[in-house]
Structure formats: structure tokens, C-alpha cells
Design a protein around this motif. Structure first.
Motif, PDB file in Angstrom:
ATOM      1  N   LEU A  16     -24.252  48.506  97.446  1.00  0.00           N
ATOM      2  CA  LEU A  16     -25.696  48.427  97.978  1.00  0.00           C
ATOM      3  C   LEU A  16     -26.117  49.571  99.054  1.00  0.00           C
ATOM      4  O   LEU A  16     -27.132  50.223  98.822  1.00  0.00           O
ATOM      5  N   ALA A  17     -25.151  50.070  99.689  1.00  0.00           N
ATOM      6  CA  ALA A  17     -25.335  51.326 100.807  1.00  0.00           C
ATOM      7  C   ALA A  17     -25.777  52.521  99.792  1.00  0.00           C
ATOM      8  O   ALA A  17     -26.430  53.177 100.242  1.00  0.00           O
ATOM      9  N   MET A  18     -24.903  52.649  98.939  1.00  0.00           N
ATOM     10  CA  MET A  18     -25.142  53.667  97.959  1.00  0.00           C
ATOM     11  C   MET A  18     -26.580  53.602  97.280  1.00  0.00           C
ATOM     12  O   MET A  18     -27.356  54.384  97.265  1.00  0.00           O
ATOM     13  N   ALA A  19     -26.896  52.667  96.812  1.00  0.00           N
ATOM     14  CA  ALA A  19     -28.289  52.296  96.212  1.00  0.00           C
ATOM     15  C   ALA A  19     -29.507  52.576  97.276  1.00  0.00           C
ATOM     16  O   ALA A  19     -30.276  53.288  97.099  1.00  0.00           O
ATOM     17  N   ASP A  27     -30.418  57.066 107.199  1.00  0.00           N
ATOM     18  CA  ASP A  27     -28.857  57.093 107.000  1.00  0.00           C
ATOM     19  C   ASP A  27     -28.667  55.501 106.942  1.00  0.00           C
ATOM     20  O   ASP A  27     -29.066  54.551 107.655  1.00  0.00           O
ATOM     21  N   TRP A  28     -28.039  55.147 105.663  1.00  0.00           N
ATOM     22  CA  TRP A  28     -27.489  53.863 105.408  1.00  0.00           C
ATOM     23  C   TRP A  28     -26.072  53.661 105.461  1.00  0.00           C
ATOM     24  O   TRP A  28     -25.414  54.191 104.537  1.00  0.00           O
ATOM     25  N   THR A  29     -25.559  52.974 106.711  1.00  0.00           N
ATOM     26  CA  THR A  29     -24.024  53.254 106.789  1.00  0.00           C
ATOM     27  C   THR A  29     -23.579  51.580 106.662  1.00  0.00           C
ATOM     28  O   THR A  29     -24.115  50.745 107.456  1.00  0.00           O
ATOM     29  N   VAL A  30     -22.565  51.519 106.010  1.00  0.00           N
ATOM     30  CA  VAL A  30     -21.647  50.145 106.213  1.00  0.00           C
ATOM     31  C   VAL A  30     -20.918  50.143 107.435  1.00  0.00           C
ATOM     32  O   VAL A  30     -20.136  50.928 107.840  1.00  0.00           O
ATOM     33  N   THR A  31     -21.306  48.920 108.058  1.00  0.00           N
ATOM     34  CA  THR A  31     -20.601  48.750 109.578  1.00  0.00           C
ATOM     35  C   THR A  31     -19.702  47.748 109.355  1.00  0.00           C
ATOM     36  O   THR A  31     -18.575  47.605 110.175  1.00  0.00           O
ATOM     37  N   VAL A  88     -23.839  43.984  89.491  1.00  0.00           N
ATOM     38  CA  VAL A  88     -24.253  44.031  90.869  1.00  0.00           C
ATOM     39  C   VAL A  88     -25.173  45.191  91.062  1.00  0.00           C
ATOM     40  O   VAL A  88     -25.984  45.103  91.905  1.00  0.00           O
ATOM     41  N   ARG A  89     -24.851  46.487  90.478  1.00  0.00           N
ATOM     42  CA  ARG A  89     -25.848  47.525  90.310  1.00  0.00           C
ATOM     43  C   ARG A  89     -26.865  47.149  89.897  1.00  0.00           C
ATOM     44  O   ARG A  89     -28.203  47.482  90.519  1.00  0.00           O
ATOM     45  N   PHE A  93     -30.527  47.149  91.950  1.00  0.00           N
ATOM     46  CA  PHE A  93     -31.858  47.894  91.296  1.00  0.00           C
ATOM     47  C   PHE A  93     -33.063  47.043  91.295  1.00  0.00           C
ATOM     48  O   PHE A  93     -34.169  47.293  91.887  1.00  0.00           O
ATOM     49  N   GLN A  94     -32.933  45.644  90.781  1.00  0.00           N
ATOM     50  CA  GLN A  94     -34.107  44.683  90.630  1.00  0.00           C
ATOM     51  C   GLN A  94     -34.430  44.625  92.062  1.00  0.00           C
ATOM     52  O   GLN A  94     -35.702  44.359  92.180  1.00  0.00           O
TER      53      GLN A  94
END
Length: 158
Positions: A16-19, A27-31, A88-89, A93-94
Motif C-alpha cells: 500500500l505504501a509503495m503504491a 511522503d507515505w511512511t509505514v508507521t 493485493v496490488r 490499484f482499483q
């Protein structure tokens, strides 16, 4: 709740973060597993799944993490692919093309991610400014064909 040993919550969160990084600025960071913090006060969370389908995601777009309960927009989506990570990807995307696009447009207001319909537009909601993302149709059988036929005949969603 069914979990798939092939793809953990942590792995789904990284996908999810990568997408989000690829699709949007900031910045989208996994916390923590299931929580991706975005720019400003935004975040996207993966909520607990009770569908039993490994590629099903319950996603919560949070406009203000300090007011999560009042600013969360929850949606669900299921991806389609043989490989669990690809499924999941596909789900992500959807979501980014539909609900995610409309929510991004809500606060970016660029007119790029989704359509705007004023309160008096016949395709909007009377009395409300409406923001609508793209429509994607996935499925099988007569119902799926009817949705696809309608989308082809109505390219602007009208």
C-alpha cells in the motif's frame, strides 16, 4: 477472520505504501503494520478483514489523524490474480483509481484525479458539491456485462 500465510498485514502495508508513493505526491511512511502515514495529517489504514478473502482490503482513508473518527472514509476492495501479492496490488490499484482518487481530489482540488459536479449539476447530488472517481467493473456473468455495456455507453459517467 482468515489470514493468508503467504501475505501478512505487514506485507500488505508495504504494498500500500509503495503504491501511494507511486501514485501521489508526498511522503507515505509505514508507521506500523496496517498504517501508512501520509503528508500533513493524512493516513491510510488497513482495517481488520472479516471477509476471509486474502486479497480483500478494508481501507480507511483518514483526512486528519487527530480526528480519525470524524474524518475517516472507509471502503473495501478485492483484487483478482493468482498470486496473492499481485491480487493485493490489484486491489490497491482499483482503490486508487476509484475511492482513493475521489478522496485525493477532495483535498488536492486539481481536477485531475476525479470529476467535480456542482450542487445544481444533473449528474451530481442536489444541494451538494459531488466528487466522483473513475468506475471500474470486475466480475463475471450477465451482471458484469450489463455494467460494462453501461460504462461504454456512458463514458463520462452520465
Amino acid at each position: 477472520m482468515t489470514t493468508d500465510p503467504e501475505i501478512s498485514l505487514a506485507a500488505k502495508t508495504e504494498l500500500l505504501a509503495m503504491a501511494l508513493r507511486e501514485a501521489r505526491e508526498g511522503d507515505w511512511t509505514v508507521t506500523e503494520p496496517g498504517f501508512v502515514r501520509g503528508p500533513g495529517s493524512t493516513a491510510v489504514a488497513i482495517r481488520p478483514d472479516d471477509s476471509g478473502t486474502p486479497s480483500h482490503l478494508d481501507l480507511e482513508f483518514i483526512l486528519n489523524v487527530d480526528r480519525r473518527k470524524e474524518t475517516a472514509i472507509v471502503d473495501c476492495v478485492t483484487g483478482v490474480a493468482k498470486d496473492p501479492s499481485d491480487a493485493v496490488r490489484h486491489a490497491i490499484f482499483q482503490w486508487l483509481q476509484t475511492t482513493g482518487a475521489a478522496v485525493f481530489e477532495l483535498f488536492e482540488r486539481r481536477g485531475e484525479a476525479a470529476g467535480h459536479f456542482p450542487h445544481d449539476d444533473p449528474f451530481g447530488v442536489p444541494g451538494w458539491h459531488t466528487i466522483g472517481g473513475n468506475t471500474l467493473g470486475w466480475g463475471y456473468g450477465a451482471t458484469d456485462l450489463a455494467v460494462r455495456d453501461w460504462m461504454v455507453a456512458n463514458p463520462q459517467g452520465r
